[in-house]
Design an enzyme around this catalytic site. Structure first.
Site, PDB file in Angstrom:
ATOM      1  N   SER A 158       0.871  -1.182   0.000  1.00  0.00           N
ATOM      2  CA  SER A 158       0.000   0.000   0.000  1.00  0.00           C
ATOM      3  C   SER A 158       0.904   1.227   0.000  1.00  0.00           C
ATOM      4  CB  SER A 158      -0.843  -0.010   1.286  1.00  0.00           C
ATOM      5  OG  SER A 158      -1.470   1.242   1.495  1.00  0.00           O
ATOM      6  N   TYR A 174      -2.115  -1.156  10.468  1.00  0.00           N
ATOM      7  CA  TYR A 174      -2.077  -1.288   9.004  1.00  0.00           C
ATOM      8  C   TYR A 174      -0.740  -0.756   8.462  1.00  0.00           C
ATOM      9  CZ  TYR A 174      -3.991  -1.082   4.215  1.00  0.00           C
ATOM     10  OH  TYR A 174      -4.222  -1.260   2.869  1.00  0.00           O
TER      11      TYR A 174
END
Ligand code: NAD
Length: 256
Positions: free
Chosen positions: A138, A151
């Site tokens: 990401s 995350y």
């Protein structure tokens, strides 16, 4: 281009994983799907591309189930040639409010699962001297945002893991790279759009506009098809010497 190869794509019953599975299948790769929910439509859409499709429901937080899935792929298709570590979850909260069990689940699914699939699939790839490992990280593998500590930690972790394994395989026919999407409008992000709409008292379109405006200068969502196109390139001979990169597809997010 990928005829005769088999791709195992984790978390491929929706969103980015399904997009990548479809792109690899469109190049002739057989696909083993994985993930939760109703899998019928995902399986149908990949089979419609004229390749063999399998499905395994392993929970990516459970090492024994991951091992069963890799073995099932090898026995059903003969190999795992392309491994796409894509399954991932999100939880948004300040660190002092972050439920410890959500932290553990995010690290297990977003990061440790890739360690398990990689250690299990790599020996066969090395034996055949061809393999592709694509880790869906990401922009949060490259930069941080508040309220997303687990995350961000998991995605920075997978970028580091990608580089390590790329070095361990550097003289082989196996390449290891990460793909770093910015905002993609999948169920994972739709939850964040819904939360923003509720919090700010705005409609869906305005919530999406605000979300994009905050981070993604192109003001466009990245699509699963675009990420699938990059996955196909990374599986092509042109990418034989692309090793250990973390390639952002983010409308300029990390250029800022
Ligand atoms: P999604 O929610 O649409 O898909 C997630 C997939 O993972 C689904 O198939 C789901 O069933 C599966 N999954 C979830 N938990 C699982 C588990 N324990 N075991 C097996 N499968 C499990 O999400 P998405 O947006 O397509 O996300 C896919 C990946 O892309 C994730 O790693 C995510 O972090 C990453 N990513 C997404 C975005 C985005 O904007 N959507 C941006 C950057 C990175």
């Amino acid at each position: 281009m990928l005829k005769g190869k088999t791709a195992l794509v984790t978390g491929s019953t929706s969103g980015i994983g399904l997009g990548i599975a479809q792109s690899l299948a469109s190049q002739g790769a057989n696909v083993m799907l994985n993930g939760f929910g109703d899998t019928t439509e995902a399986q149908r859409s990949v089979a419609a591309l004229g390749v063999k499709v399998g499905y395994h429901g392993a929970d990516m937080s459970k090492p024994a189930e991951i091992e069963a899935m890799v073995k099932a792929c090898e026995s059903q298709f003969g190999a795992v040639d392309i491994l796409v570590n894509n399954a991932g979850i999100q939880h948004v909260a300040a660190v002092e409010d972050f439920p410890p069990e959500r932290w553990d689940a995010i690290i297990a699914i977003n990061l440790s699962s890739a360690f398990h699939t990689t250690r299990l699939a790599l020996p066969g790839m090395k034996r055949r001297n061809w393999g592709r490992i694509l880790n869906v990280a990401s922009t949060h593998g490259l930069v941080a945002s508040a309220q997303k500590s687990a995350y961000v930690a998991s995605k920075h972790g997978i970028v580091g893991f990608t580089k390590s394994i790329a070095l361990e395989t550097a003289t082989t026919g196996v390449t290891v790279n990460a793909i770093c999407p910015g905002w993609v409008l999948t169920p994972l992000v739709q939850k964040q759009v819904d939360a923003r709409a509720a919090e700010a008292g705005v409609g869906q379109e305005e919530a999406k506009r605000q979300l994009l405006a905050e981070k993604q200068p192109s003001l466009q969502f990245t699509t699963p098809e675009q990420l699938g196109g990059l996955a196909v390139f990374l599986c092509s001979p042109a990418a034989d010497n692309v090793r250990g990169v973390a390639w952002n597809v983010d409308g300029g997010w990390v250029a800022q």
